[in-house]
Design an enzyme around this catalytic site. Structure first.
Site, PDB file in Angstrom:
ATOM      1  N   LYS A  39      49.198  39.770  62.591  1.00 28.80           N
ATOM      2  CA  LYS A  39      50.557  39.985  63.119  1.00 28.80           C
ATOM      3  C   LYS A  39      51.365  40.840  62.158  1.00 28.80           C
ATOM      4  O   LYS A  39      52.031  41.790  62.565  1.00 28.80           O
ATOM      5  CB  LYS A  39      51.265  38.643  63.339  1.00 28.80           C
ATOM      6  CG  LYS A  39      50.826  37.918  64.577  1.00 28.80           C
ATOM      7  CD  LYS A  39      51.375  36.499  64.616  1.00 28.80           C
ATOM      8  CE  LYS A  39      50.674  35.711  65.710  1.00 28.80           C
ATOM      9  NZ  LYS A  39      50.758  34.264  65.530  1.00 28.80           N
TER      10      LYS A  39
ATOM     11  N   GLN B  81      53.951  29.647  63.470  1.00 29.92           N
ATOM     12  CA  GLN B  81      52.548  29.523  63.873  1.00 29.92           C
ATOM     13  C   GLN B  81      52.201  28.056  64.154  1.00 29.92           C
ATOM     14  O   GLN B  81      52.501  27.170  63.364  1.00 29.92           O
ATOM     15  CB  GLN B  81      51.643  30.081  62.755  1.00 29.92           C
ATOM     16  CG  GLN B  81      50.169  30.127  63.084  1.00 29.92           C
ATOM     17  CD  GLN B  81      49.810  31.100  64.207  1.00 29.92           C
ATOM     18  OE1 GLN B  81      50.442  32.137  64.367  1.00 29.92           O
ATOM     19  NE2 GLN B  81      48.817  30.758  64.987  1.00 29.92           N
TER      20      GLN B  81
ATOM     21  N   ASP C 166      58.072  33.823  70.987  1.00 28.64           N
ATOM     22  CA  ASP C 166      56.960  33.096  71.599  1.00 28.64           C
ATOM     23  C   ASP C 166      57.307  32.635  73.018  1.00 28.64           C
ATOM     24  O   ASP C 166      56.411  32.268  73.790  1.00 28.64           O
ATOM     25  CB  ASP C 166      56.643  31.833  70.776  1.00 28.64           C
ATOM     26  CG  ASP C 166      55.400  31.992  69.912  1.00 28.64           C
ATOM     27  OD1 ASP C 166      54.504  32.756  70.305  1.00 28.64           O
ATOM     28  OD2 ASP C 166      55.343  31.331  68.861  1.00 28.64           O
TER      29      ASP C 166
END
Ligand code: GUN
Length: 293
Positions: free
Chosen positions: A53, A97, A120
């Site tokens: 990422k 995460q 997200d």
């Protein structure tokens, strides 16, 4: 033989478009989108994702902020970091995460993120926006699947879509996206009776269950478009491991009209969509109308 859907190439193209958008925003608005990624602990798979990422964020010309915290981090400490990132004007997207260590309530953390920075799309506000058709941030993996489906099929309206799996990360948002495209949507899962027959009705079959090669060619309607979200590591030849999806590719490709491979299908789309969501959040933070499609 099914057409192989090249997610790797599609993701590269999407990242190129994101890169161009970033360059234009930087030039015209002095706006450099910034993504903060938070990793708690040292789970090896998570470390790989976070590294990729960060790398792809920089390659797109954006700012990348990485926060690596020890596995012993308390929920309070993590919430303090989230509050700092929420208040930071250079941070337009925040991703924590998952999974988180067990002393931390992931719902509390997700819902502490500013919904407008929730790239997200997991915050309750964004879940609500998606399910009611309001504009918002959409979870990256299902968004990537939808892009591949639209590329393969064009208009999806009226299609029978079966989503196997009901997770908050993939199955449920995927169903909401397909419903918004006017598909007839069935969400199947581990308790579904006669799963095989349900799948065989699908013009669009999305497999997101995490069971290696569970869906075989016999479950697939001839000509259906099959999207395989699974990434399962199994024992291969000569003591090595290999990656397989939730679909048995070799039998499925003989029946399907088009199918995503594993690896190289849905996987690369997730980070590309994350970058896209970060640009979307950055534009929204300054009320900039920018067409990302
Ligand atoms: N872990 C596995 N998939 C994801 C994802 O899409 N987002 C986050 N934050 N963590 C994950």
């Amino acid at each position: 033989m099914a057409e192989k859907i090249d997610g790797k190439a599609f993701a590269q193209d999407l990242r190129d478009r994101v890169g161009k958008a970033v360059a234009q925003l930087t030039k015209d608005y002095d706006l450099v989108p910034g993504l903060a990624v938070v990793l708690v602990g040292e789970d090896p798979a998570s470390q790989v994702y976070v590294r990729n990422k960060g790398k792809q964020t920089l390659e797109a010309g954006m700012h990348s902020f990485e926060h690596k915290l020890p596995v012993t981090t308390s929920e309070t400490e993590l919430l303090e970091l989230i509050a700092t990132l929420n208040a930071d004007p250079d941070v337009h997207g925040i991703l924590v995460q998952l999974p988180l260590p067990k002393q931390i309530d992931s719902h509390a953390v997700i819902n502490a993120i500013d919904p407008n920075k929730d790239v997200d799309g997991f915050h309750l506000i964004n879940v609500g926006r998606l399910s009611t058709g309001a504009a918002g941030l959409v979870p990256c993996t299902p968004l990537g699947c939808l892009m591949l489906l639209k590329d393969a099929l064009g208009d999806l309206s009226g299609k029978n879509a079966v989503v196997v799996g009901r997770s908050n990360i993939v199955g449920k948002p995927m169903a909401a996206l397909l419903l918004a495209e006017s598909c007839t949507v069935t969400v199947a899962h581990s308790r579904t009776q006669n799963l095989e027959a349900v799948c065989r009705e699908a013009d669009i079959l999305v497999a997101a269950v995490g069971r290696p090669e569970m869906v075989s060619g016999e479950w697939i309607k001839p000509g259906a478009v099959v999207i395989d979200v699974g990434i399962n590591r199994v024992d291969g030849e000569a003591g090595k491991t290999r990656l397989v999806g939730d679909v048995d590719y070799s039998s499925a490709e003989k029946v399907a009209g088009a199918i995503t491979p594993v690896p190289g299908g849905v996987g690369p789309m997730t980070i590309a969509c994350l970058l896209r969501n970060t640009v979307q959040a950055a534009c929204a933070s300054r009320d900039i109308n920018f067409d990302l499609d």
